[in-house]
Design a protein around this motif. Structure first.
Motif, PDB file in Angstrom:
ATOM      1  N   CYS A  41       0.825  -1.211   0.000  1.00  0.00           N
ATOM      2  CA  CYS A  41       0.000   0.000   0.000  1.00  0.00           C
ATOM      3  C   CYS A  41       0.857   1.257   0.000  1.00  0.00           C
ATOM      4  CB  CYS A  41      -0.922   0.019   1.215  1.00  0.00           C
ATOM      5  SG  CYS A  41      -2.076  -1.360   1.270  1.00  0.00           S
ATOM      6  N   TRP A  42       2.003   1.206   0.661  1.00  0.00           N
ATOM      7  CA  TRP A  42       2.844   2.404   0.728  1.00  0.00           C
ATOM      8  C   TRP A  42       3.499   2.700  -0.608  1.00  0.00           C
ATOM      9  CZ3 TRP A  42       1.360   5.084   4.508  1.00  0.00           C
ATOM     10  CH2 TRP A  42       0.973   4.489   5.713  1.00  0.00           C
ATOM     11  N   MET A  43       3.631   1.691  -1.477  1.00  0.00           N
ATOM     12  CA  MET A  43       4.105   1.957  -2.823  1.00  0.00           C
ATOM     13  C   MET A  43       3.019   2.681  -3.630  1.00  0.00           C
ATOM     14  SD  MET A  43       7.131   0.891  -2.671  1.00  0.00           S
ATOM     15  CE  MET A  43       7.581   1.117  -4.379  1.00  0.00           C
ATOM     16  N   ILE A  44       1.758   2.405  -3.325  1.00  0.00           N
ATOM     17  CA  ILE A  44       0.665   3.138  -3.959  1.00  0.00           C
ATOM     18  C   ILE A  44       0.711   4.605  -3.518  1.00  0.00           C
ATOM     19  CG2 ILE A  44      -1.823   3.198  -4.335  1.00  0.00           C
ATOM     20  CD1 ILE A  44      -0.453   0.677  -5.356  1.00  0.00           C
ATOM     21  N   VAL A  45       1.033   4.827  -2.243  1.00  0.00           N
ATOM     22  CA  VAL A  45       1.187   6.200  -1.740  1.00  0.00           C
ATOM     23  C   VAL A  45       2.354   6.893  -2.448  1.00  0.00           C
ATOM     24  CG1 VAL A  45       1.692   7.597   0.295  1.00  0.00           C
ATOM     25  CG2 VAL A  45       0.155   5.648   0.480  1.00  0.00           C
ATOM     26  N   LEU A  46       3.455   6.174  -2.667  1.00  0.00           N
ATOM     27  CA  LEU A  46       4.592   6.743  -3.398  1.00  0.00           C
ATOM     28  C   LEU A  46       4.176   7.133  -4.810  1.00  0.00           C
ATOM     29  CD1 LEU A  46       7.604   7.399  -3.701  1.00  0.00           C
ATOM     30  CD2 LEU A  46       7.992   5.001  -4.305  1.00  0.00           C
ATOM     31  N   TYR A 105     -10.517  -0.949 -17.527  1.00  0.00           N
ATOM     32  CA  TYR A 105      -9.276  -1.499 -18.072  1.00  0.00           C
ATOM     33  C   TYR A 105      -8.122  -1.537 -17.077  1.00  0.00           C
ATOM     34  CZ  TYR A 105     -11.800  -0.787 -22.453  1.00  0.00           C
ATOM     35  OH  TYR A 105     -12.741  -0.823 -23.440  1.00  0.00           O
ATOM     36  N   GLY A 106      -8.330  -1.038 -15.868  1.00  0.00           N
ATOM     37  CA  GLY A 106      -7.269  -1.051 -14.879  1.00  0.00           C
ATOM     38  C   GLY A 106      -6.512   0.263 -14.822  1.00  0.00           C
ATOM     39  N   GLU A 107      -5.980   0.572 -13.649  1.00  0.00           N
ATOM     40  CA  GLU A 107      -5.311   1.851 -13.446  1.00  0.00           C
ATOM     41  C   GLU A 107      -3.989   1.970 -14.197  1.00  0.00           C
ATOM     42  OE1 GLU A 107      -6.511  -0.014 -11.048  1.00  0.00           O
ATOM     43  OE2 GLU A 107      -7.964   1.181  -9.885  1.00  0.00           O
ATOM     44  N   ARG A 108      -3.264   0.875 -14.321  1.00  0.00           N
ATOM     45  CA  ARG A 108      -1.914   0.945 -14.875  1.00  0.00           C
ATOM     46  C   ARG A 108      -1.877   1.518 -16.284  1.00  0.00           C
ATOM     47  NH1 ARG A 108       0.769  -4.809 -12.973  1.00  0.00           N
ATOM     48  NH2 ARG A 108       1.595  -4.078 -10.977  1.00  0.00           N
ATOM     49  N   VAL A 109      -2.623   0.912 -17.187  1.00  0.00           N
ATOM     50  CA  VAL A 109      -2.564   1.323 -18.585  1.00  0.00           C
ATOM     51  C   VAL A 109      -3.110   2.736 -18.760  1.00  0.00           C
ATOM     52  CG1 VAL A 109      -4.801   0.277 -19.095  1.00  0.00           C
ATOM     53  CG2 VAL A 109      -3.156   0.628 -20.944  1.00  0.00           C
ATOM     54  N   VAL A 110      -4.126   3.111 -17.980  1.00  0.00           N
ATOM     55  CA  VAL A 110      -4.709   4.446 -18.098  1.00  0.00           C
ATOM     56  C   VAL A 110      -3.725   5.506 -17.630  1.00  0.00           C
ATOM     57  CG1 VAL A 110      -6.589   5.940 -17.339  1.00  0.00           C
ATOM     58  CG2 VAL A 110      -7.047   3.553 -17.884  1.00  0.00           C
ATOM     59  N   VAL A 111      -3.065   5.270 -16.509  1.00  0.00           N
ATOM     60  CA  VAL A 111      -2.105   6.248 -15.986  1.00  0.00           C
ATOM     61  C   VAL A 111      -0.914   6.399 -16.919  1.00  0.00           C
ATOM     62  CG1 VAL A 111      -0.518   6.728 -14.084  1.00  0.00           C
ATOM     63  CG2 VAL A 111      -2.827   5.911 -13.592  1.00  0.00           C
ATOM     64  N   MET A 112      -0.442   5.311 -17.469  1.00  0.00           N
ATOM     65  CA  MET A 112       0.684   5.386 -18.406  1.00  0.00           C
ATOM     66  C   MET A 112       0.306   6.166 -19.660  1.00  0.00           C
ATOM     67  SD  MET A 112       2.449   1.616 -18.168  1.00  0.00           S
ATOM     68  CE  MET A 112       3.324   1.099 -16.688  1.00  0.00           C
ATOM     69  N   ALA A 113      -0.901   5.943 -20.167  1.00  0.00           N
ATOM     70  CA  ALA A 113      -1.353   6.708 -21.332  1.00  0.00           C
ATOM     71  C   ALA A 113      -1.448   8.192 -21.004  1.00  0.00           C
ATOM     72  CB  ALA A 113      -2.712   6.181 -21.802  1.00  0.00           C
ATOM     73  N   GLY A 114      -1.895   8.509 -19.804  1.00  0.00           N
ATOM     74  CA  GLY A 114      -1.948   9.911 -19.391  1.00  0.00           C
ATOM     75  C   GLY A 114      -0.580  10.552 -19.320  1.00  0.00           C
ATOM     76  N   GLY A 145      -4.161  14.525 -20.430  1.00  0.00           N
ATOM     77  CA  GLY A 145      -3.221  13.551 -19.883  1.00  0.00           C
ATOM     78  C   GLY A 145      -3.286  13.477 -18.368  1.00  0.00           C
ATOM     79  N   TRP A 146      -3.313  14.627 -17.709  1.00  0.00           N
ATOM     80  CA  TRP A 146      -3.396  14.645 -16.240  1.00  0.00           C
ATOM     81  C   TRP A 146      -4.732  14.102 -15.744  1.00  0.00           C
ATOM     82  CZ3 TRP A 146      -1.196  20.134 -16.970  1.00  0.00           C
ATOM     83  CH2 TRP A 146       0.206  20.088 -17.030  1.00  0.00           C
ATOM     84  N   SER A 147      -5.803  14.268 -16.523  1.00  0.00           N
ATOM     85  CA  SER A 147      -7.105  13.746 -16.102  1.00  0.00           C
ATOM     86  C   SER A 147      -7.110  12.219 -16.084  1.00  0.00           C
ATOM     87  CB  SER A 147      -8.200  14.254 -17.049  1.00  0.00           C
ATOM     88  OG  SER A 147      -8.096  13.652 -18.330  1.00  0.00           O
ATOM     89  N   LEU A 148      -6.311  11.597 -16.947  1.00  0.00           N
ATOM     90  CA  LEU A 148      -6.218  10.143 -16.962  1.00  0.00           C
ATOM     91  C   LEU A 148      -5.357   9.618 -15.819  1.00  0.00           C
ATOM     92  CD1 LEU A 148      -5.734   9.455 -20.783  1.00  0.00           C
ATOM     93  CD2 LEU A 148      -7.850   9.423 -19.458  1.00  0.00           C
ATOM     94  N   VAL A 149      -4.653  10.497 -15.143  1.00  0.00           N
ATOM     95  CA  VAL A 149      -3.728  10.090 -14.095  1.00  0.00           C
ATOM     96  C   VAL A 149      -4.312  10.307 -12.705  1.00  0.00           C
ATOM     97  CG1 VAL A 149      -1.486  10.600 -13.053  1.00  0.00           C
ATOM     98  CG2 VAL A 149      -1.701  10.478 -15.533  1.00  0.00           C
ATOM     99  N   TYR A 150      -4.899  11.480 -12.493  1.00  0.00           N
ATOM    100  CA  TYR A 150      -5.219  11.906 -11.129  1.00  0.00           C
ATOM    101  C   TYR A 150      -6.303  11.037 -10.481  1.00  0.00           C
ATOM    102  CZ  TYR A 150      -5.576  15.122  -7.227  1.00  0.00           C
ATOM    103  OH  TYR A 150      -5.546  15.671  -5.986  1.00  0.00           O
ATOM    104  N   GLY A 151      -7.452  10.897 -11.135  1.00  0.00           N
ATOM    105  CA  GLY A 151      -8.552  10.144 -10.543  1.00  0.00           C
ATOM    106  C   GLY A 151      -8.208   8.695 -10.237  1.00  0.00           C
ATOM    107  N   PRO A 152      -7.622   7.939 -11.179  1.00  0.00           N
ATOM    108  CA  PRO A 152      -7.282   6.548 -10.890  1.00  0.00           C
ATOM    109  C   PRO A 152      -6.313   6.374  -9.730  1.00  0.00           C
ATOM    110  CG  PRO A 152      -7.296   6.917 -13.255  1.00  0.00           C
ATOM    111  CD  PRO A 152      -7.466   8.267 -12.617  1.00  0.00           C
ATOM    112  N   VAL A 153      -5.299   7.244  -9.630  1.00  0.00           N
ATOM    113  CA  VAL A 153      -4.323   7.092  -8.549  1.00  0.00           C
ATOM    114  C   VAL A 153      -4.954   7.410  -7.197  1.00  0.00           C
ATOM    115  CG1 VAL A 153      -2.127   7.918  -7.624  1.00  0.00           C
ATOM    116  CG2 VAL A 153      -2.367   7.546 -10.075  1.00  0.00           C
ATOM    117  N   ILE A 212       6.008   5.648 -14.658  1.00  0.00           N
ATOM    118  CA  ILE A 212       6.486   4.887 -13.499  1.00  0.00           C
ATOM    119  C   ILE A 212       5.416   4.848 -12.427  1.00  0.00           C
ATOM    120  CG2 ILE A 212       8.261   4.772 -11.709  1.00  0.00           C
ATOM    121  CD1 ILE A 212      10.177   6.119 -13.629  1.00  0.00           C
ATOM    122  N   CYS A 213       4.710   5.969 -12.249  1.00  0.00           N
ATOM    123  CA  CYS A 213       3.609   5.995 -11.279  1.00  0.00           C
ATOM    124  C   CYS A 213       2.571   4.937 -11.618  1.00  0.00           C
ATOM    125  CB  CYS A 213       2.949   7.375 -11.264  1.00  0.00           C
ATOM    126  SG  CYS A 213       4.029   8.720 -10.747  1.00  0.00           S
ATOM    127  N   GLY A 214       2.267   4.798 -12.900  1.00  0.00           N
ATOM    128  CA  GLY A 214       1.309   3.777 -13.305  1.00  0.00           C
ATOM    129  C   GLY A 214       1.821   2.375 -13.069  1.00  0.00           C
TER     130      GLY A 214
END
Length: 492
Positions: A41-46, A105-114, A145-153, A212-214
């Motif tokens: 979980c702390w890696m998710i916080v990172l 589709y999962g957080e990973r691919v969406v955040v990376m696309a963002g 791009g930022w909209s695809l990142v912020y909400g999922p994380v 990397i965040c994704g």
């Protein structure tokens, strides 16, 4: 046949699992998942910390470019202010789409696309020959791009934490303040060395770290989301499947929730005022006679104060002396007071003290903005709720800085702007008190543990706030982990 079992994993503790065998012989596994509040979980916080630094930290430090854009394109302050406003507004308004895509589709691919889209937006902005070009690249494309990142994380953090949720959000949101402390002088140094075009090229490469965040997001999905996506896949045609999935995952029924509607409207007013100093604090310092580096240092100290107060706010919220909603009203009212006082600064020390006070107050209520949402809606709907609330907030974010720039062009400085922003903040804080749960008493830790540990009937369906299932990607990750499955009872 139905079999009940306990599953113990290395990273995730699954309290209870139910395995059903359908008439066709298929096995369907359902798990009651308890957020572990630790471990991975702390890696998710990172990931959230890095994301906040690269998204909001970048947008809030764009005030350093404000004067450069005014001189280069010979435009009024109100016109240049639209760049940051569009970036803020698009990021928040399109957040429901990012949340819906992450559910499907999962957080990973969406955040990376963002991360890739934000990189392209800032890179293309370095070739701008007009303010309109900056609107479309630095504002719209990077904002998407930022909209695809912020909400999922931010949604992922709230799924992984229960007892330490506010603290986790506070730690993740400190990325805003620390990056503001570092980015303002860094941006000014890059502009002095490479001009604003070269600085944007360098900063665009930094946005690729969002990928990397994704990668750090370990995909865990709610059971309801998983079932809903499966049913839709069976009913929809291939041609309309993509749009149908997004539309169904937006969860617009949240606007039938009175508390959520009042909360979203209140945050619209608060964001219209609270975000303005991050765009116009540096220009305000230069209007008051500060040098470029003094103004950049002012933004840095404000960001540092913001970062520290976010962390302290998380610790204070975990004490449960007040509810999250009551704390949000307290700190947002304090932020309104700091905005009213910010108009009184005349000298560098005076503006610095008032700027630090503003940073402390606005940083304190930032973790609570998202910490309140799970109390208004169920945890399984929190990702959609975060996206929809950000969409409503985007209206205030879009109108706030241009209104402030218009008042500056009208009066010659930003004093009246800060007074109006403080008034908007006070109005939003007052509306938050209309939420039905505002006057409820906080739940003490001992009471919370008792309610969590109370036994349930065998036929009782587990609450939706704790039902989660590992995604296919996560199952692949768990193949190397030791898993012990003990059958407790079976029912035919």
């Amino acid at each position: 046949m139905r079999t009940t079992a306990f599953v113990i994993r290395n990273n995730l503790t699954v309290e209870q699992a139910t395995i059903e065998v359908t008439p066709r012989g298929r096995m369907v596994s359902q798990s009651t998942y308890t957020p572990p509040d630790g471990g991975w979980c702390w890696m998710i916080v990172l990931s959230g910390f890095m994301m906040n630094a690269l998204c909001y930290g970048f947008i809030r430090s764009m005030g350093v470019f404000f004067v450069e854009f005014v001189h280069t394109f010979h435009k009024l302050s109100s016109e240049v202010s639209w760049i940051s406003s569009i970036a803020f507004a698009v990021q928040q308004f399109a957040s429901p789409v990012g949340s819906a895509l992450s559910v499907q589709y999962g957080e990973r691919v969406v955040v990376m696309a963002g991360g890739v889209l934000s990189f392209l937006g800032i890179l293309l902005a370095s070739f701008a020959n007009s303010v309109l070009h900056l609107y479309l690249t630095l504002g719209v494309l990077s904002g998407i791009g930022w909209s695809l990142v912020y909400g999922p994380v931010m949604g992922a953090i709230q799924k992984y934490f229960l007892r330490r949720r506010i603290l986790a959000l506070g730690l993740a949101l400190t990325g805003n303040g620390l990056s503001s402390f570092l980015f303002s002088p860094l941006f000014q140094a890059l502009i002095d060395s490479y001009s604003w075009r070269g600085a944007l090229i360098i900063l665009s490469a930094m946005q690729l770290n969002l990928c990397i965040c994704g990668a750090l997001l370990r995909p865990v999905r709610m059971l309801q989301d998983h079932r809903r996506g499966r049913v839709e896949a069976e009913k929809s045609s291939k041609g309309a499947l993509f749009l149908h999935k997004i539309a169904s995952n937006l969860d617009l029924s949240l606007f039938l929730n009175r508390g959520f509607v009042v909360y979203s409207f209140s945050m619209l007013l608060i964001c219209a005022g609270a975000m303005v100093p991050y765009v116009h604090l540096v220009p305000h310092g230069k209007v008051m006679g500060l040098s470029s580096y003094e103004a950049a240092f002012l933004a840095s100290m404000t960001g540092l104060a913001d970062s520290g107060s976010r962390l302290l706010s998380g610790f204070f919220a975990d004490l449960k002396l007040l509810t999250s909603l009551q704390l949000l009203v307290l700190w947002s009212s304090t932020c309104a007071l700091s905005l009213l006082l910010l108009s009184l600064g005349n000298t560098f020390p005076g503006i610095m003290v008032l700027g630090i006070f503003y940073g402390l107050s606005t940083g304190a209520f930032a973790p609570l903005i998202f910490g309140v949402i799970p109390d208004l809606v169920t945890t399984e709907r929190v990702t959609s709720a975060v996206g929809l609330s950000l969409m409503v907030m985007s209206i205030g974010v879009l109108l706030g800085p241009p209104l402030s720039g218009f008042l500056r062009d009208l009066t010659g400085d930003f004093r009246i702007s800060f007074l109006v922003c403080g008034g908007l903040n006070l109005a939003g804080s007052a509306f938050l008190m209309c939420i039905p749960s505002f006057f409820s008493r906080p739940l003490l830790p001992c009471q919370k543990k008792k309610s969590i540990g109370s036994p349930q009937n065998e036929e009782e369906v587990p609450t939706s706030s704790t039902q989660m299932i590992l995604s296919p990607t996560d199952k692949c990750l768990d193949t190397s982990q030791a898993t012990r499955l003990h059958t407790l009872s079976s029912e035919c």
